[in-house]
Structure formats: C-alpha cells, structure tokens
Design a protein around this motif. Structure first.
Motif, PDB file in Angstrom:
ATOM      1  N   TRP A   8       0.864  -1.186   0.000  1.00  0.00           N
ATOM      2  CA  TRP A   8       0.000   0.000   0.000  1.00  0.00           C
ATOM      3  C   TRP A   8       0.898   1.233   0.000  1.00  0.00           C
ATOM      4  O   TRP A   8       1.673   1.431   0.933  1.00  0.00           O
ATOM      5  CB  TRP A   8      -0.879   0.009   1.244  1.00  0.00           C
ATOM      6  CG  TRP A   8      -1.967  -1.016   1.255  1.00  0.00           C
ATOM      7  CD1 TRP A   8      -1.869  -2.330   0.906  1.00  0.00           C
ATOM      8  CD2 TRP A   8      -3.310  -0.802   1.642  1.00  0.00           C
ATOM      9  NE1 TRP A   8      -3.075  -2.950   1.066  1.00  0.00           N
ATOM     10  CE2 TRP A   8      -3.990  -2.027   1.525  1.00  0.00           C
ATOM     11  CE3 TRP A   8      -4.021   0.301   2.099  1.00  0.00           C
ATOM     12  CZ2 TRP A   8      -5.328  -2.184   1.826  1.00  0.00           C
ATOM     13  CZ3 TRP A   8      -5.355   0.152   2.408  1.00  0.00           C
ATOM     14  CH2 TRP A   8      -6.004  -1.085   2.267  1.00  0.00           C
ATOM     15  N   TYR A  29      -2.789   5.944   3.664  1.00  0.00           N
ATOM     16  CA  TYR A  29      -2.367   4.985   2.645  1.00  0.00           C
ATOM     17  C   TYR A  29      -3.439   4.834   1.578  1.00  0.00           C
ATOM     18  O   TYR A  29      -4.616   5.086   1.825  1.00  0.00           O
ATOM     19  CB  TYR A  29      -2.118   3.609   3.271  1.00  0.00           C
ATOM     20  CG  TYR A  29      -0.845   3.540   4.071  1.00  0.00           C
ATOM     21  CD1 TYR A  29       0.339   3.117   3.472  1.00  0.00           C
ATOM     22  CD2 TYR A  29      -0.822   3.892   5.410  1.00  0.00           C
ATOM     23  CE1 TYR A  29       1.518   3.051   4.197  1.00  0.00           C
ATOM     24  CE2 TYR A  29       0.347   3.834   6.143  1.00  0.00           C
ATOM     25  CZ  TYR A  29       1.520   3.416   5.534  1.00  0.00           C
ATOM     26  OH  TYR A  29       2.682   3.355   6.248  1.00  0.00           O
ATOM     27  N   ASP A  31      -5.299   2.098  -0.930  1.00  0.00           N
ATOM     28  CA  ASP A  31      -5.565   0.691  -1.225  1.00  0.00           C
ATOM     29  C   ASP A  31      -5.134   0.451  -2.675  1.00  0.00           C
ATOM     30  O   ASP A  31      -5.655   1.098  -3.589  1.00  0.00           O
ATOM     31  CB  ASP A  31      -7.052   0.403  -1.036  1.00  0.00           C
ATOM     32  CG  ASP A  31      -7.426  -1.038  -1.280  1.00  0.00           C
ATOM     33  OD1 ASP A  31      -6.758  -1.719  -2.095  1.00  0.00           O
ATOM     34  OD2 ASP A  31      -8.409  -1.503  -0.673  1.00  0.00           O
ATOM     35  N   PRO A  32      -4.193  -0.472  -2.938  1.00  0.00           N
ATOM     36  CA  PRO A  32      -3.716  -0.672  -4.313  1.00  0.00           C
ATOM     37  C   PRO A  32      -4.774  -1.260  -5.248  1.00  0.00           C
ATOM     38  O   PRO A  32      -4.659  -1.138  -6.470  1.00  0.00           O
ATOM     39  CB  PRO A  32      -2.536  -1.620  -4.154  1.00  0.00           C
ATOM     40  CG  PRO A  32      -2.747  -2.291  -2.856  1.00  0.00           C
ATOM     41  CD  PRO A  32      -3.518  -1.337  -1.991  1.00  0.00           C
TER      42      PRO A  32
END
Length: 185
Positions: A8, A29, A31-32
């Motif tokens: 992330w 962060y 979320d990919p």
C-alpha cells in the motif's frame, strides 16, 4: 497460485506524538486495488528483548511487575528495550542483570517475532540465558518495581495453561525454546 497482496503506498506521513517508549502516528495509505484512501495508526517502538533465564540449579528466574494495560501484577520473564544500535544479545544480558541481578554464563538466541505487525514495525528478540548466577539484587530503572521469583523449569507448561503467565511475548519465547529443543533432537 494466488498472487500476494501488493504494498500500500503511503500518501502522507502524519504528525508524530512522542511518548518516550513509543511514538504514535497516523499515516494515510492508498488501497492498491481501489485507490481509496485509508488512515492507519503506526506505533514506532524500539526493538525488544525477552530472556528465559535458567540458574545453574535448573531454576527459572521470573519476575513480577505491575502492568498498567491490564491493571494487575503479572508473572513474566525478564526483558526490555534494545537501545538504538545495540546488539539484542547485549541488551538481553543488560536487562537480565538490571532487573534481576543475575548474569548468564551463556546466552543462546531463540529467534525473534513481530509483536503486532498490524501496528508496529519492531521485533522482539528472545534468548535463553543458561548457567545464570545471582551477582547482586538488581538495578531497576526509574519507574520499575520488580520482584524476582525462582520456579522449577518443569513448571512452565502449568504456569501457562493455568493462566499464571499470560504475556503473549513470554509465551512465544517459551514456544521458541521448545521448537529449538525439538529441532535439535
């Protein structure tokens, strides 16, 4: 085979709050998978060490101390912080001597674990200290109030199963010791 989750990316490093033994920070962060933003709390703590100390008479050197998180006194093995740049084995020998007054004849590394990888990046290093001899009454740090107790080494399973030892990292240290002993057979 399934693919591993992707890292992330950190979008923003949050403000750090320093509480001496740990620093708390909330980073942002992405979320990919979805690119949605998620705040995540991070506890920045030094490395830790735990020591299973065994006397020349095959007695365990255990300590009791008040723990504020559970608001009660717990039965544990000696342990503490590894100073920045300090070798964990040297820290273990230092913590054992400071908390209990015992010195080890031999220090055996058992392994290390991440205490809580969801929130922390540090490791807890466990050691087996053999042939321990009492040299003095201990030199506790300011803010510590520790009593030392000896137990037959064979009582460890009972102490854990009966809930006398409840600290998860202490249980892990005893588990690592058992795994090393079984692997050596």
């Amino acid at each position: 085979m399934s693919q591993s989750p992707r890292p992330w990316p950190r979008l923003r490093r949050g403000l750090e709050h320093d509480y001496t033994i740990l620093k708390v920070r909330e980073d942002l962060y992405a979320d990919p998978r979805t690119n949605q933003e998620h705040p995540r709390v991070f506890l920045d703590t030094p490395e830790w060490c735990n020591i299973i100390a065994v006397t020349t008479e095959d007695q365990l050197v255990l300590i009791r101390q008040y723990r504020f998180g559970v608001q009660e006194t717990t039965l544990e093995i000696p342990g503490g912080l590894v100073d920045h740049g300090e070798d964990p084995a040297l820290a273990a020998a230092r913590e054992l001597e400071e908390e209990t007054g015992y010195e080890a004849g031999r220090m055996v590394p058992l392994g290390s674990v991440h205490p809580n990888p969801a929130l922390q990046g540090n490791r807890c290093h466990s050691f087996l200290a053999l042939d321990c001899v009492k040299r003095h009454e201990g030199r506790q740090d300011h803010g510590e109030d520790i009593t030392v107790e000896l137990f037959p080494r064979a009582e460890v399973p009972r102490l854990i199963l009966e809930g006398k030892i409840t600290h998860s990292l202490v249980v892990v240290a005893f588990f690592l010791e058992r795994l090393r002993a079984e692997a050596a057979k």
